[in-house]
Design an enzyme around this catalytic site. Sequence first.
Site, PDB file in Angstrom:
ATOM      1  N   GLY A 280       0.739  -1.188   0.003  1.00  0.00           N
ATOM      2  CA  GLY A 280       0.009  -0.098   0.110  1.00  0.00           C
ATOM      3  C   GLY A 280       0.896   1.237   0.040  1.00  0.00           C
ATOM      4  CD  GLU A 297      -9.509  -3.846   3.659  1.00  0.00           C
ATOM      5  OE1 GLU A 297      -8.708  -3.800   4.672  1.00  0.00           O
ATOM      6  OE2 GLU A 297     -10.025  -4.833   3.151  1.00  0.00           O
TER       7      GLU A 297
END
Length: 594
Positions: A280, A297
Amino acid sequence: MAFWWPLIVLAFAYAICRFLLMLIPFNVPSIDVDASDVTEGNQTQENSFIYIPPRGRTQQSDKKVQCYEPATMKYLGYLPALSPSEVHDRVAQARKAQKIWAKSSFKQRRQFLRILLKYIIEHQELICEVSSRDTGKTMVDASLGEIMTTCEKITWLLSEGEKWLKPEYRSSGRAMLHKKSRVEFYPLGVIGAIVSWNYPFHNIFNPMLAAIFSGNSIVIKVSENASWSGLFYFRIIQAALAAVGAPENLVDVITGFAETGEALVSSVDKIIFVGSPGVGKMIMRNASDTLIPVTLELGGKDPFIVCEDVDVSHVAQIAVRAVLQSSGQNCAGAERFYVHRGIYSSFVSEVARIVKSVSAGPPLAGRYDMGAICLQEHSDKLQNLVNDALDKGADIVARGSFGHLGEGAVDQFFPPTVLVNVNHTMKLMQEETFGPIMPIMKFNTDEEAVKLANDSRYGLGCAVFSGSQRRAREITSQIHCGVAAVNDFASSYMCQSLPFGGVKDSGFGRFAGVEGLRACCLVKSVVEDRWWPYIKTKIPKPIQYPVGENGFEFQQSLVEALYGLNIWDRLRALVNVLKILSEQHSSGSKGRND
């Protein structure tokens, strides 16, 4: 009463008409999707062997995404790892299609959703079986996590999607009382999604549904650990789009490794990522080059808190379900269990009894409670976490059993395991597990439970159980996370009107709900005259160029007249504003006469 009676009759008649309309079924065409290459009986001769993945290295050097069944290690074939230039070409095609789709009506978009919903309901077993073969999850887990959540999202969009994408009028404030203010929502363009392996069906449909309904196109990179099912699910979407006359290439599903994902990030207008914190952060860095919005997420380490005033047997069943849902096939579920000292022994005993009855095995080969672990070598990581806990004083009180496992698939299974005497010095209580391990820790007070729950770098969700709903709400309100369930587990995700996402290392941004739908949009603020052309915006004389000597005095009085806390001060300031305007008008008239 004579006045209200006709209104009551009209309201009743309207309700009857609405009810009768509900009885009239929509005309939803059926679609035909070729599933011959994904059904068990159609395994080709060249794909009938057991696949032995190379240990200690990834497939990336092979330029092929190798696919196999985690539960049996049967080979399923391979898919191409797209190069950056191929990805850019796919995105360019999606961009052309989006310009056409942006002009589509909500009626056409709703029909697309109804066609999908009809197919899903009529082919639940096929969809779940494909998901099971690709990830190792059981049919029940596939139904809960893949089918129900997707159907819920579709029905929410059908019911409320258009409402939340229409212009929304806002108050204009005191200074702009003569203006109308609204927010308008336009498609962003091409949405990119890089999704994880744990829900191969839902992880494709979830971002796709929001993107397409809001007028975008979307390119989805599926995980290299669950690519085989993705192309079948893609065919379902293609057939539904064709049935409503949508342009080709509006949705695309691509396969590959890191460079494929990096190329996608560099060429789309927004990126949605579901995966690990490390990846991420890399996606954020890459997205900063083009300054596109990012939704991350990144998993979690959800606390599961049990107070002493609960029904132990009831909550124990939910707790075991919660941890088995993170057994390597599904979500990063409850991974830390905090139980009040007063019921600790009875809760552990009940959980141990349930876990000992749980059996794991190839999900399509028999009635097993738990399937295989999707990721290669993940069972080694799980055992290392257990060993670290045991070395630091933890004890195993229960383990589940295995069914018949193929010789080549033994490493893909890990028995459900319950540990006690755990603490936060253990890696098991700090690192995301993604496995069927249930560490249970005592607490004495609600304050201690909250402190323990917040002692984590993750902040996705939590579950709190108490016989007093007020007490459970109070504990929940103090836990720093994005989603919470009171006297339940993971129920917030089934409410698709709610946003989903976390804080800290669990990421930021939201998908699902109003927030997730609007996150696929360019949000534009619009202001216009309320009574045009009768009242138009005009700059007051004292601050027109050249600015008058009393320009600042005028501004001071105007600010106090609009925002003063005391009504009398505001009236006094208003009088001064009118006086200055009057003087300015008089001097202007005198100048023209001279």
